[in-house]
Motif scaffolding. Structure first.
Motif, PDB file in Angstrom:
ATOM      1  N   GLN A  99       0.821  -1.206   0.000  1.00  0.00           N
ATOM      2  CA  GLN A  99       0.000   0.000   0.000  1.00  0.00           C
ATOM      3  C   GLN A  99       0.861   1.265   0.000  1.00  0.00           C
ATOM      4  O   GLN A  99       0.577   2.220  -0.720  1.00  0.00           O
ATOM      5  CB  GLN A  99      -0.946   0.006   1.191  1.00  0.00           C
ATOM      6  CG  GLN A  99      -1.885   1.208   1.168  1.00  0.00           C
ATOM      7  CD  GLN A  99      -2.990   1.119   2.205  1.00  0.00           C
ATOM      8  OE1 GLN A  99      -3.031   0.195   3.008  1.00  0.00           O
ATOM      9  NE2 GLN A  99      -3.883   2.077   2.166  1.00  0.00           N
ATOM     10  N   ASP A 103       0.774   4.028  -2.910  1.00  0.00           N
ATOM     11  CA  ASP A 103       0.451   5.424  -2.607  1.00  0.00           C
ATOM     12  C   ASP A 103       1.463   6.360  -3.266  1.00  0.00           C
ATOM     13  O   ASP A 103       1.100   7.376  -3.869  1.00  0.00           O
ATOM     14  CB  ASP A 103       0.412   5.674  -1.097  1.00  0.00           C
ATOM     15  CG  ASP A 103      -0.832   5.126  -0.422  1.00  0.00           C
ATOM     16  OD1 ASP A 103      -1.864   4.939  -1.104  1.00  0.00           O
ATOM     17  OD2 ASP A 103      -0.773   4.886   0.809  1.00  0.00           O
ATOM     18  N   LEU A 106       1.007   6.309  -7.047  1.00  0.00           N
ATOM     19  CA  LEU A 106      -0.183   7.080  -7.413  1.00  0.00           C
ATOM     20  C   LEU A 106       0.107   8.573  -7.401  1.00  0.00           C
ATOM     21  O   LEU A 106      -0.256   9.290  -8.342  1.00  0.00           O
ATOM     22  CB  LEU A 106      -1.336   6.755  -6.458  1.00  0.00           C
ATOM     23  CG  LEU A 106      -2.636   7.510  -6.703  1.00  0.00           C
ATOM     24  CD1 LEU A 106      -3.224   7.151  -8.065  1.00  0.00           C
ATOM     25  CD2 LEU A 106      -3.632   7.209  -5.591  1.00  0.00           C
ATOM     26  N   GLN A 110      -0.255  10.769 -10.746  1.00  0.00           N
ATOM     27  CA  GLN A 110      -1.254  11.847 -10.812  1.00  0.00           C
ATOM     28  C   GLN A 110      -0.585  13.184 -11.112  1.00  0.00           C
ATOM     29  O   GLN A 110      -1.101  13.966 -11.914  1.00  0.00           O
ATOM     30  CB  GLN A 110      -2.049  11.934  -9.515  1.00  0.00           C
ATOM     31  CG  GLN A 110      -3.087  10.852  -9.388  1.00  0.00           C
ATOM     32  CD  GLN A 110      -3.873  10.925  -8.090  1.00  0.00           C
ATOM     33  OE1 GLN A 110      -3.346  11.326  -7.057  1.00  0.00           O
ATOM     34  NE2 GLN A 110      -5.123  10.517  -8.145  1.00  0.00           N
ATOM     35  N   VAL A 120      -2.990   5.827 -13.952  1.00  0.00           N
ATOM     36  CA  VAL A 120      -3.504   6.231 -12.640  1.00  0.00           C
ATOM     37  C   VAL A 120      -4.624   5.277 -12.238  1.00  0.00           C
ATOM     38  O   VAL A 120      -4.693   4.813 -11.088  1.00  0.00           O
ATOM     39  CB  VAL A 120      -3.979   7.701 -12.664  1.00  0.00           C
ATOM     40  CG1 VAL A 120      -4.696   8.063 -11.366  1.00  0.00           C
ATOM     41  CG2 VAL A 120      -2.795   8.638 -12.907  1.00  0.00           C
ATOM     42  N   ALA A 121      -5.498   4.959 -13.191  1.00  0.00           N
ATOM     43  CA  ALA A 121      -6.599   4.025 -12.911  1.00  0.00           C
ATOM     44  C   ALA A 121      -6.069   2.654 -12.518  1.00  0.00           C
ATOM     45  O   ALA A 121      -6.588   2.008 -11.594  1.00  0.00           O
ATOM     46  CB  ALA A 121      -7.510   3.918 -14.129  1.00  0.00           C
ATOM     47  N   THR A 123      -3.213   2.003 -11.068  1.00  0.00           N
ATOM     48  CA  THR A 123      -2.663   2.110  -9.720  1.00  0.00           C
ATOM     49  C   THR A 123      -3.785   2.121  -8.683  1.00  0.00           C
ATOM     50  O   THR A 123      -3.702   1.454  -7.643  1.00  0.00           O
ATOM     51  CB  THR A 123      -1.785   3.365  -9.580  1.00  0.00           C
ATOM     52  OG1 THR A 123      -0.781   3.336 -10.601  1.00  0.00           O
ATOM     53  CG2 THR A 123      -1.093   3.420  -8.217  1.00  0.00           C
ATOM     54  N   LEU A 124      -4.860   2.847  -8.977  1.00  0.00           N
ATOM     55  CA  LEU A 124      -6.015   2.867  -8.077  1.00  0.00           C
ATOM     56  C   LEU A 124      -6.624   1.479  -7.936  1.00  0.00           C
ATOM     57  O   LEU A 124      -7.025   1.073  -6.849  1.00  0.00           O
ATOM     58  CB  LEU A 124      -7.062   3.876  -8.571  1.00  0.00           C
ATOM     59  CG  LEU A 124      -6.707   5.334  -8.392  1.00  0.00           C
ATOM     60  CD1 LEU A 124      -7.658   6.219  -9.201  1.00  0.00           C
ATOM     61  CD2 LEU A 124      -6.751   5.716  -6.918  1.00  0.00           C
ATOM     62  N   SER A 125      -6.663   0.746  -9.033  1.00  0.00           N
ATOM     63  CA  SER A 125      -7.197  -0.622  -9.007  1.00  0.00           C
ATOM     64  C   SER A 125      -6.348  -1.516  -8.099  1.00  0.00           C
ATOM     65  O   SER A 125      -6.879  -2.301  -7.299  1.00  0.00           O
ATOM     66  CB  SER A 125      -7.239  -1.191 -10.427  1.00  0.00           C
ATOM     67  OG  SER A 125      -7.638  -2.525 -10.407  1.00  0.00           O
ATOM     68  N   LEU A 127      -4.493  -0.457  -5.646  1.00  0.00           N
ATOM     69  CA  LEU A 127      -4.719   0.017  -4.271  1.00  0.00           C
ATOM     70  C   LEU A 127      -5.984  -0.594  -3.689  1.00  0.00           C
ATOM     71  O   LEU A 127      -6.039  -0.929  -2.499  1.00  0.00           O
ATOM     72  CB  LEU A 127      -4.812   1.533  -4.243  1.00  0.00           C
ATOM     73  CG  LEU A 127      -3.515   2.277  -3.942  1.00  0.00           C
ATOM     74  CD1 LEU A 127      -3.668   3.764  -4.229  1.00  0.00           C
ATOM     75  CD2 LEU A 127      -3.053   2.056  -2.528  1.00  0.00           C
ATOM     76  N   ALA A 128      -7.007  -0.737  -4.520  1.00  0.00           N
ATOM     77  CA  ALA A 128      -8.257  -1.335  -4.047  1.00  0.00           C
ATOM     78  C   ALA A 128      -8.040  -2.772  -3.579  1.00  0.00           C
ATOM     79  O   ALA A 128      -8.700  -3.251  -2.657  1.00  0.00           O
ATOM     80  CB  ALA A 128      -9.315  -1.275  -5.138  1.00  0.00           C
TER      81      ALA A 128
END
Length: 131
Positions: A99, A103, A106, A110, A120-121, A123-125, A127-128
């Motif tokens: 995580q 972070d 990301l 960004q 970015v998407a 990386t967010l995925s 992170l989820a």
């Protein structure tokens, strides 16, 4: 050559080719730190694919540290190394470390690419998955 060998799942010859390239570049009086970092990342990915979590972690750390040591670290290659390292940490069940790496990746992506970029998407995925 190493990319072709990787795609054929011939890890040993691919690893040998990458190690040879790394040794050549590292021994040059004015080695290209960004290239050395990228080679370490590619070796780390091979090690992760072979289930060698700790060896991959060491290579990813080398890569990340080299990128950071560059006067103005290139944000996108650093972000890629951080995310690849995080994926290794996820595979090794070290979710807190993953995580933190995600972070940072990301934030770099960004700032460089904007909030709506596909990287970015991705990386967010990731992170989820560790949330």
């Amino acid at each position: 050559l190493s990319s072709v060998l990787e795609n054929l799942s011939q890890h040993s010859p691919a690893e040998q080719a990458l190690e040879k390239a790394l040794n050549i570049e590292s021994k040059k009086p004015t080695s290209n730190d960004q290239l050395v970092a990228a080679l370490n990342s590619r070796l780390a990915i091979l090690h992760r694919q072979q289930g060698q979590c700790d060896s991959a972690r060491k290579r990813f750390n080398n890569s990340i540290n080299l990128y950071r040591a560059i006067g103005h670290p290139p944000p996108l290659p650093l972000a890629a190394a951080l995310q690849d390292s995080a994926i290794n940490e996820m595979a090794c069940k070290r979710l807190t470390t993953a995580q933190k790496l995600l972070d940072e990746a990301l934030n770099l992506r960004q700032a460089s690419l904007g909030a709506r970029h596909p990287d970015v998407a991705r990386t967010l995925s990731d992170l989820a998955e560790v949330a």
